[in-house]
Design an enzyme around this catalytic site. Structure first.
Site, mmCIF file in Angstrom:
data_model
loop_
_atom_site.group_PDB
_atom_site.id
_atom_site.type_symbol
_atom_site.label_atom_id
_atom_site.label_comp_id
_atom_site.label_asym_id
_atom_site.label_seq_id
_atom_site.Cartn_x
_atom_site.Cartn_y
_atom_site.Cartn_z
ATOM 1 N N CYS B 85 -144.704 47.195 -29.910
ATOM 2 C CA CYS B 85 -144.040 46.018 -29.343
ATOM 3 C C CYS B 85 -143.493 46.341 -27.952
ATOM 4 C CB CYS B 85 -142.959 45.504 -30.296
ATOM 5 S SG CYS B 85 -142.388 43.848 -29.878
ATOM 6 N N HIS B 202 -145.389 45.032 -35.730
ATOM 7 C CA HIS B 202 -144.515 46.148 -36.119
ATOM 8 C C HIS B 202 -144.946 46.824 -37.425
ATOM 9 C CE1 HIS B 202 -141.145 45.546 -33.238
ATOM 10 N NE2 HIS B 202 -141.629 44.316 -33.202
ATOM 11 N N GLU B 204 -143.801 49.519 -38.659
ATOM 12 C CA GLU B 204 -142.628 50.099 -39.334
ATOM 13 C C GLU B 204 -141.868 49.077 -40.160
ATOM 14 O OE1 GLU B 204 -142.755 49.199 -36.291
ATOM 15 O OE2 GLU B 204 -140.827 48.411 -35.590
#
Lengths: 80, 233
Positions: B85, B202, B204
């Site tokens: 990002c 994302h 994560e």
């Protein structure tokens, strides 16, 4: 010395703000507008009175930081 | 193996990245952007957020943070350098990745899970995946619209530097599946050697079932997998 820098998206690259505003203008009946482009204006106040040297230095600033040469063109003008 | 996770002022995804890497058994450590050395690290992740307030352009100020010289050196040495990002935007501004990220097509902040088709599996974000895999992970950005000139796009496509494209759930790349207007549905790219890799969504945030998807582990797990790939060469 006052310097104005106009930074604009390179032609042909996506400019979502320009496209959206263009659509809004057409919706309001302004049919004569054929394209709308957004940009950014930066004003610098600099020491000295050598406009050539200042312009060259501002050009370096634009290439290094103020503009992204991948997507943007810039124009420098001494305005005062 | 130890991975550095950089914190710029305004970074807000660093702990999620450390947690995700921890889940796959990769040692990760937070590093402040004012540090000038990445000695002892085998790779680095630039996480998401709003580094330096995203002033001027996203990533424009962050690329001159003191840590960035070491990030560039790590990229040059062939070690994994991953941007997620805002970190992807920083890598593009730094010239480590081709192209740039601009405002979304519809000028709205997009926060929703998206499907990505894996296009190339020789990078630090895809070495653990197979071409054609579809992963579902969250997108969370206003400036996620990938742009590059036609010559650059042709070049990175020919070189296998396009890592992910926005697709539907079956992996078909369509206009409808393109959330933000990205050129040719591109969601992530790498440099020519694949060690520098970035993407807008994302991984994560998709590392445990309670988060709705664990597909992000495949991407984070590609960092160690990239070492195996490079070592095998």
């Amino acid at each position: 010395m006052k310097i104005r820098i106009d930074i604009r998206r390179k032609e042909g690259l996506s400019d979502p703000e320009g496209v959206t505003t263009q659509r809004a203008l057409q919706n309001l009946g302004y049919d004569g507008v054929t394209a709308t482009h957004f940009g950014r204006t930066i004003y610098l106040e600099m020491e000295g009175d050598d406009t050539g040297a200042a312009t060259a230095e501002v050009e370096a600033m634009c290439r290094q930081l103020l503009a992204n040469p991948v997507i943007e063109d810039f124009q420098i003008e001494v305005v005062g | 193996m130890k991975i550095a996770v950089v914190i710029f002022p305004g970074t807000n995804c660093e702990h999620d990245v450390v947690h995700g890497l921890d889940l796959i058994g990769v040692d990760a450590e937070l590093v402040f952007h004012k540090q000038t050395s990445l000695d002892g690290f085998d790779g680095v992740v630039l996480p998401g957020g709003f580094a330096h307030g995203d002033y001027l352009r996203t990533g424009a100020i962050a690329r001159f943070s003191p840590i960035m010289d070491s990030v560039v050196a790590m990229a040059d040495s062939g070690k994994p350098v991953v941007g997620i990002c805002n970190g992807f935007q920083v890598l593009c501004e730094a010239g480590l990745l081709p192209g740039a990220l601009v405002a979304n097509r519809d000028l709205s902040f997009i926060c929703k899970p998206v499907n990505l088709r894996v296009e190339s599996n020789t990078s630090a974000l895809t070495a653990g995946a197979n071409v054609g895999d579809v992963v579902r992970i969250p997108l969370n950005s206003y400036e996620g619209n990938y742009v590059a000139d036609d010559e650059t796009l042709g070049h990175i496509e020919a070189n296998g530097q396009v890592l992910f494209r926005y697709s539907d759930g079956s992996g078909t790349v369509t206009d409808d599946a393109n959330p933000n207007g990205s050129a040719r549905n591109i969601a992530g790219v790498s440099n020519e050697s694949g060690n520098v890799a970035g993407l807008m969504p994302h991984p994560e945030r998709a590392v445990e079932q309670i988060l709705g998807s664990m597909d992000g582990l495949l991407l984070l797990g590609s960092i160690p997998a990239f070492f195996d790939l490079v070592g095998a060469k």
